[in-house]
Design a protein around this motif. Sequence first.
Motif, PDB file in Angstrom:
ATOM      1  N   ASP A 117       4.305  13.452   3.857  1.00  0.00           N
ATOM      2  CA  ASP A 117       5.147  12.383   4.388  1.00  0.00           C
ATOM      3  C   ASP A 117       4.574  11.839   5.698  1.00  0.00           C
ATOM      4  O   ASP A 117       4.646  10.630   5.964  1.00  0.00           O
ATOM      5  CB  ASP A 117       6.571  12.904   4.631  1.00  0.00           C
ATOM      6  CG  ASP A 117       7.323  13.155   3.331  1.00  0.00           C
ATOM      7  OD1 ASP A 117       6.851  12.692   2.273  1.00  0.00           O
ATOM      8  OD2 ASP A 117       8.384  13.813   3.372  1.00  0.00           O
ATOM      9  N   LEU A 144      -6.173   3.386   0.463  1.00  0.00           N
ATOM     10  CA  LEU A 144      -5.693   4.500  -0.359  1.00  0.00           C
ATOM     11  C   LEU A 144      -6.795   5.121  -1.216  1.00  0.00           C
ATOM     12  O   LEU A 144      -6.609   6.209  -1.762  1.00  0.00           O
ATOM     13  CB  LEU A 144      -4.536   4.040  -1.251  1.00  0.00           C
ATOM     14  CG  LEU A 144      -3.245   3.654  -0.523  1.00  0.00           C
ATOM     15  CD1 LEU A 144      -2.210   3.142  -1.499  1.00  0.00           C
ATOM     16  CD2 LEU A 144      -2.701   4.839   0.268  1.00  0.00           C
ATOM     17  N   ARG A 203       1.441  11.572   6.576  1.00  0.00           N
ATOM     18  CA  ARG A 203       0.322  10.675   6.280  1.00  0.00           C
ATOM     19  C   ARG A 203       0.817   9.379   5.632  1.00  0.00           C
ATOM     20  O   ARG A 203       0.258   8.308   5.871  1.00  0.00           O
ATOM     21  CB  ARG A 203      -0.699  11.366   5.371  1.00  0.00           C
ATOM     22  CG  ARG A 203      -1.450  12.494   6.067  1.00  0.00           C
ATOM     23  CD  ARG A 203      -2.474  13.114   5.156  1.00  0.00           C
ATOM     24  NE  ARG A 203      -3.600  12.214   4.957  1.00  0.00           N
ATOM     25  CZ  ARG A 203      -4.439  12.290   3.923  1.00  0.00           C
ATOM     26  NH1 ARG A 203      -4.247  13.192   2.978  1.00  0.00           N
ATOM     27  NH2 ARG A 203      -5.443  11.460   3.824  1.00  0.00           N
ATOM     28  N   VAL A 204       1.859   9.473   4.827  1.00  0.00           N
ATOM     29  CA  VAL A 204       2.422   8.269   4.191  1.00  0.00           C
ATOM     30  C   VAL A 204       2.864   7.271   5.252  1.00  0.00           C
ATOM     31  O   VAL A 204       2.621   6.059   5.134  1.00  0.00           O
ATOM     32  CB  VAL A 204       3.598   8.643   3.263  1.00  0.00           C
ATOM     33  CG1 VAL A 204       4.407   7.412   2.884  1.00  0.00           C
ATOM     34  CG2 VAL A 204       3.076   9.337   2.008  1.00  0.00           C
ATOM     35  N   LEU A 213      -0.377  14.298  -0.527  1.00  0.00           N
ATOM     36  CA  LEU A 213      -0.204  13.216   0.443  1.00  0.00           C
ATOM     37  C   LEU A 213       1.118  13.469   1.154  1.00  0.00           C
ATOM     38  O   LEU A 213       2.193  13.200   0.618  1.00  0.00           O
ATOM     39  CB  LEU A 213      -0.198  11.864  -0.271  1.00  0.00           C
ATOM     40  CG  LEU A 213      -0.371  10.600   0.575  1.00  0.00           C
ATOM     41  CD1 LEU A 213      -1.679  10.639   1.345  1.00  0.00           C
ATOM     42  CD2 LEU A 213      -0.310   9.354  -0.296  1.00  0.00           C
ATOM     43  N   VAL A 254       2.085   5.720  -3.981  1.00  0.00           N
ATOM     44  CA  VAL A 254       2.195   7.054  -3.382  1.00  0.00           C
ATOM     45  C   VAL A 254       2.610   8.083  -4.420  1.00  0.00           C
ATOM     46  O   VAL A 254       1.999   9.159  -4.543  1.00  0.00           O
ATOM     47  CB  VAL A 254       3.198   7.034  -2.203  1.00  0.00           C
ATOM     48  CG1 VAL A 254       3.596   8.458  -1.797  1.00  0.00           C
ATOM     49  CG2 VAL A 254       2.600   6.299  -1.013  1.00  0.00           C
ATOM     50  N   TYR A 295       3.815   0.070  -2.536  1.00  0.00           N
ATOM     51  CA  TYR A 295       3.266   1.245  -1.857  1.00  0.00           C
ATOM     52  C   TYR A 295       3.949   2.516  -2.360  1.00  0.00           C
ATOM     53  O   TYR A 295       3.282   3.526  -2.642  1.00  0.00           O
ATOM     54  CB  TYR A 295       3.462   1.082  -0.346  1.00  0.00           C
ATOM     55  CG  TYR A 295       2.918   2.212   0.485  1.00  0.00           C
ATOM     56  CD1 TYR A 295       1.705   2.830   0.190  1.00  0.00           C
ATOM     57  CD2 TYR A 295       3.616   2.662   1.614  1.00  0.00           C
ATOM     58  CE1 TYR A 295       1.203   3.857   0.974  1.00  0.00           C
ATOM     59  CE2 TYR A 295       3.112   3.680   2.411  1.00  0.00           C
ATOM     60  CZ  TYR A 295       1.918   4.277   2.082  1.00  0.00           C
ATOM     61  OH  TYR A 295       1.418   5.296   2.865  1.00  0.00           O
ATOM     62  N   LYS A 296       5.258   2.462  -2.493  1.00  0.00           N
ATOM     63  CA  LYS A 296       5.994   3.621  -3.004  1.00  0.00           C
ATOM     64  C   LYS A 296       5.473   4.032  -4.384  1.00  0.00           C
ATOM     65  O   LYS A 296       5.236   5.213  -4.651  1.00  0.00           O
ATOM     66  CB  LYS A 296       7.487   3.292  -3.083  1.00  0.00           C
ATOM     67  CG  LYS A 296       8.333   4.374  -3.742  1.00  0.00           C
ATOM     68  CD  LYS A 296       9.783   3.924  -3.869  1.00  0.00           C
ATOM     69  CE  LYS A 296      10.613   4.944  -4.628  1.00  0.00           C
ATOM     70  NZ  LYS A 296      12.026   4.508  -4.785  1.00  0.00           N
ATOM     71  N   ARG A 326       0.511  11.227  -5.922  1.00  0.00           N
ATOM     72  CA  ARG A 326       1.026  12.596  -5.864  1.00  0.00           C
ATOM     73  C   ARG A 326       1.135  13.223  -7.248  1.00  0.00           C
ATOM     74  O   ARG A 326       0.858  14.413  -7.433  1.00  0.00           O
ATOM     75  CB  ARG A 326       2.393  12.603  -5.178  1.00  0.00           C
ATOM     76  CG  ARG A 326       2.342  12.409  -3.670  1.00  0.00           C
ATOM     77  CD  ARG A 326       3.747  12.291  -3.097  1.00  0.00           C
ATOM     78  NE  ARG A 326       3.755  12.339  -1.633  1.00  0.00           N
ATOM     79  CZ  ARG A 326       4.837  12.168  -0.899  1.00  0.00           C
ATOM     80  NH1 ARG A 326       6.003  11.907  -1.482  1.00  0.00           N
ATOM     81  NH2 ARG A 326       4.762  12.226   0.426  1.00  0.00           N
TER      82      ARG A 326
END
Length: 406
Positions: free
Chosen positions: A266, A296, A268-269, A264, A254, A250-251, A258
């Motif tokens: 923090d 996503l 919403r993350v 996106l 993300v 996921y990281k 970005r």
Amino acid sequence: MSASEPAPAPRLAPLDAEALRLGEKLRQVGRALDARYLDKAELVRLLLVTLVAGEHMLIVGPPGTAKSALVRHLARLIDARYFEYLLTRFSEPNEIFGPIDIKAFREGTYVRRVEAMLPDADIVFLDEIFKSNSAILNALLSILNERRFFTGSRSIRVPLSSLYGATNEVPNDDALGAVFDRFLVRASSENLDSFHFHGLIERGLAAEVESLAGGLEAVAQPLITLAELRTLQAGLARQLQFPEDFLARYKGLVFQIRSEGVTLSDRRVVKLLKLFASSALVDGRAAVNEGDFFVLRHVWNSVDQIALLDDIVGPVLERHRREHPDARPADAGPRDLDGILAELGVIRGLLLGGTPLSDVQLFSQLRNLQEIRAALQAIGTDTAQAMAGEVDKLLEGVFESSKWTG
């Protein structure tokens, strides 16, 4: 394990019998919506996932693409208190939040009568939400953020599960940014492709017959109660535990998103983690998997970012499908493979039949082929992939033919 190393995430226990039973009921809701609304499987999936997570969703698309019908039908199948309104710049707060209580006002108290209005609803649909005025939008912010409606000196706790907004176009006015940001996911609802035409006619006529016979209320019986939905929502808290390998993936996604210029935050993350867990719960799974990353694809801020997110997230989903061929993809729905292949046969006959086509006709059929190819790849079965290869060959043949070059 050293002190600097993170502790492993606790192993989630299997879902209990009640959670499995309620998850199956919610899947029945999804199947009922899929059966009625053609090629809206991912949109239906997002409706269910956001509802269980208690989050809000924006649907973007032209009129007549089933935006309001889907949400209205969803509320009917859940037997929820429902409020729907088409907003304009002339809409007044009393149309949405209820009229002023005249008796109380004469006694010196300013309150609204909210019965059967938005503050009293479990599921809300607001069409053309960004055309409303600042008085309505400001009141909506506290409802979206805190589930509270302020009337006079009082603060009312609203029972809202999810608010679904719809718009024909994404707003580019900074003044609307605060409301737009509160919609955790954004989904596109477009007119159907050519290979769904016959299915559109068939289901559309069935809906017209149903309307003449008494409408949705006469045929759509609730499949799950609001109390059962609340039980499922309460159980989501136990599922908010994620394996380290899932969080690492996921990281990576993300920061890739970005880096491509898609904002996106923090906030919403963190909130998106609820949607991943909700997706697993809807499927009857205790643990998330990479198929839940389909969410996503719907974090875009402008429609030109949709294809970009597909390019980032799509390969992850495809790999998950290959590695787990027996698992139902989180974004899957019924696919009309026979209908797609029938449409492909018609186009093949037009292109190879020897009848001259105008440039406009040729361009139209090439565009249809591209749509068919995308649909076959989305299905992902061996048969569909083989047919996608046939579409590629047909496209190559057309481009190389004298019809095209001449």
